[in-house]
Design an enzyme around this catalytic site. Structure first.
Site, PDB file in Angstrom:
ATOM      1  CG  HIS A  60      25.017 -18.128  55.405  1.00 26.49           C
ATOM      2  ND1 HIS A  60      25.625 -18.729  54.338  1.00 26.49           N
ATOM      3  CD2 HIS A  60      24.386 -17.039  54.896  1.00 26.49           C
ATOM      4  CE1 HIS A  60      25.363 -18.058  53.226  1.00 26.49           C
ATOM      5  NE2 HIS A  60      24.611 -17.010  53.544  1.00 26.49           N
ATOM      6  CB  CYS A 103      18.904 -11.126  51.281  1.00 29.21           C
ATOM      7  SG  CYS A 103      17.205 -11.723  51.316  1.00 29.21           S
ATOM      8  CG  ASN A 127      26.451 -13.608  51.427  1.00 24.83           C
ATOM      9  OD1 ASN A 127      25.872 -14.316  52.236  1.00 24.83           O
ATOM     10  ND2 ASN A 127      26.187 -13.656  50.123  1.00 24.83           N
TER      11      ASN A 127
END
Lengths: 310, 310
Positions: A216, A249, A258
């Protein structure tokens, strides 16, 4: 000839499963309030574009994540789609809510560092693990698949670089607890390919094989796709990504978050790695979602393909 | 511990030479007019940040590239810097101008596809090569190093995917002409890692070793850094990049263009690959240049590091 040209690399896997996080990890970090029906339509369009695992929402207390406070209203609208629809549950109360709605997969969210465990959960790492244990156990007893998220696996805003052994210890604890999949999060986007390989190798040596791992990555420093390539070369075949690059974030002030699913699919298509995703349909979905949010997608592939069409 | 954490990958080279193209390829594609002294200061700051090869300007006819019409005024201001300072020359007239100013390295610019040769030079590929031949020969006779740029090595806006054999033929012709370095350009940013490896392998088999090759990736689809990683793994050790991600391709409408030098250096620093570049000084240079241009840098690393400082 269409683009990208497909050239296989035999050192890479033939198929990758994309764990699409845009509807949960993406939207929980967007400032714009999104109506429940728009969220449901987003999930439906993602499924229609060929994504097979779509994290739908979060059963966190609405006080902490107001963007996803409509989980009870959203989930029934999408639960009959023929795809995997994991939902995030922070604790037993969240699990109860998910079970009541017929969720078949859940995810818990742990930290590899003490600083982030303290900031995010106001607990030590071990206290957080102890909190998850009954949630994971009950989910497994109910026949659910459980994914464990590990955040700050490569760097942490307070602690800097995170030692590999520390990440191995927490990942192993979640694996031993019964999580069938562990997603290694580079929450602040600082990882580089050698670090990725070293962590995966250390996890394999500790008894957690690549087949149980997902990666991720965040694109804060533009590293997400090259780190993904390193993970694929190592043997990982599950990759988290967010349609249109939604979200980010809250601790990193940069606009980039992301890994965008489209940027990932462009690379995988070029490598001849099967995902089942139709890039054109996915891009159209992200352009549609960007319109709903009132701002352009940060995905470079979305921007390039949508400019080309206009 | 500072970030990124350094973890070597023994399959990658220990040192990479960055061929910095921001002052030429970057600025020639920027709409803002930049004063000559600002350009000179940009080159000086890039050298002070540790870049050892800085493409300074272009001796193309001012009608075609008005942004660099001040080459005669710029070059004398930077030519005594202790770095390599190649300049672009399109033909013998451009070479004459470069030689008169004491340039020690030049570059010529060819196309791998007929469509782009026609659009850019109004010639066939072979006519363009024939035009370059006396320029390259005279440059070598004058003791200069000559770099050959190949554009559209992976895809072309008119022709789609470009066959590897076609790129090999043109690259080989430039190598045989005497170009000591060949820079493989993904002008529209469509390449993926398998395609990169296949082209490099084909070039090696045709007698052009990785030591004579450079890679020049664009980030239009977010692929530049993962393609660079694939090229490094193959054995290439010269990488083109543009400070702050300046510039782009005028034929691609997307805002994203050259691989940002900072995003590259972040990855190389993390991999323990020496470049001599000080990322903090380089980022400060790109922030300064972005102020001169009146728009933020598209480099994700520049954005992340400059947000962190503010």
């Amino acid at each position: 000839m269409s683009l990208p040209m497909t050239v296989r690399d035999p050192a890479l896997p033939g198929r990758v499963r994309i764990h699409e996080v845009g509807a949960r990890d993406g939207l929980q970090n967007e400032k714009t309030a999104v109506p429940t029906e728009v969220k449901a339509e987003f999930v439906r369009r993602l499924a229609a574009a060929g994504l097979t695992t779509i994290e739908a929402t979060s059963f966190v207390h609405p006080k902490w994540v107001p963007q996803l406070a409509d989980a009870e209203e959203l989930f029934p609208r999408v639960r009959d789609l023929p795809v995997r629809l994991p939902v995030l549950v922070p604790n037993e109360r969240g699990l109860d809510r998910a079970l009541a709605l017929g969720a078949r997969e859940v995810a818990v969210f742990a930290s590899a560092t003490e600083s982030f465990a303290k900031a995010n959960l106001n607990r030590t790492v071990d206290e957080a693990l102890a909190m998850f244990a009954p949630t994971v156990t009950r989910a497994i007893e109910a026949g659910l698949k459980v994914r464990g998220y590990l955040s700050m696996c490569f760097g942490d805003p307070w602690e800097g670089a995170v030692p590999v052994e520390q990440v191995v210890r927490v990942t192993k604890a979640l694996a031993d607890m019964g999580c069938d999949e562990l997603s290694l999060g580079d929450t602040i986007g600082v990882a580089t390919p050698g670090h990725v390989g070293a962590l995966l190798t250390a996890l394999n040596e500790a008894g957690v094989p690549d087949s149980r791992l997902a990666v991720h990555f965040h694109d804060t420093y533009g590293q997400a796709l090259s780190n993904t390539l390193a993970a694929l070369r190592h043997g990982v075949t599950t990759v988290d990504a967010s349609a249109g690059g939604l979200g980010g974030c809250p601790y990193a002030k940069s606009a980039t978050g992301n890994l965008a699913t489209e940027d990932l699919v462009w690379m995988l298509d070029g490598l001849g790695i099967e995902t089942g995703v139709d890039l054109t349909a996915l891009t159209a979905t992200s352009v549609w979602m960007a319109d709903q949010l009132g701002r352009p997608s940060p995905s470079r592939t979305v921007r390039a393909l949508s400019h080309k069409e206009s």
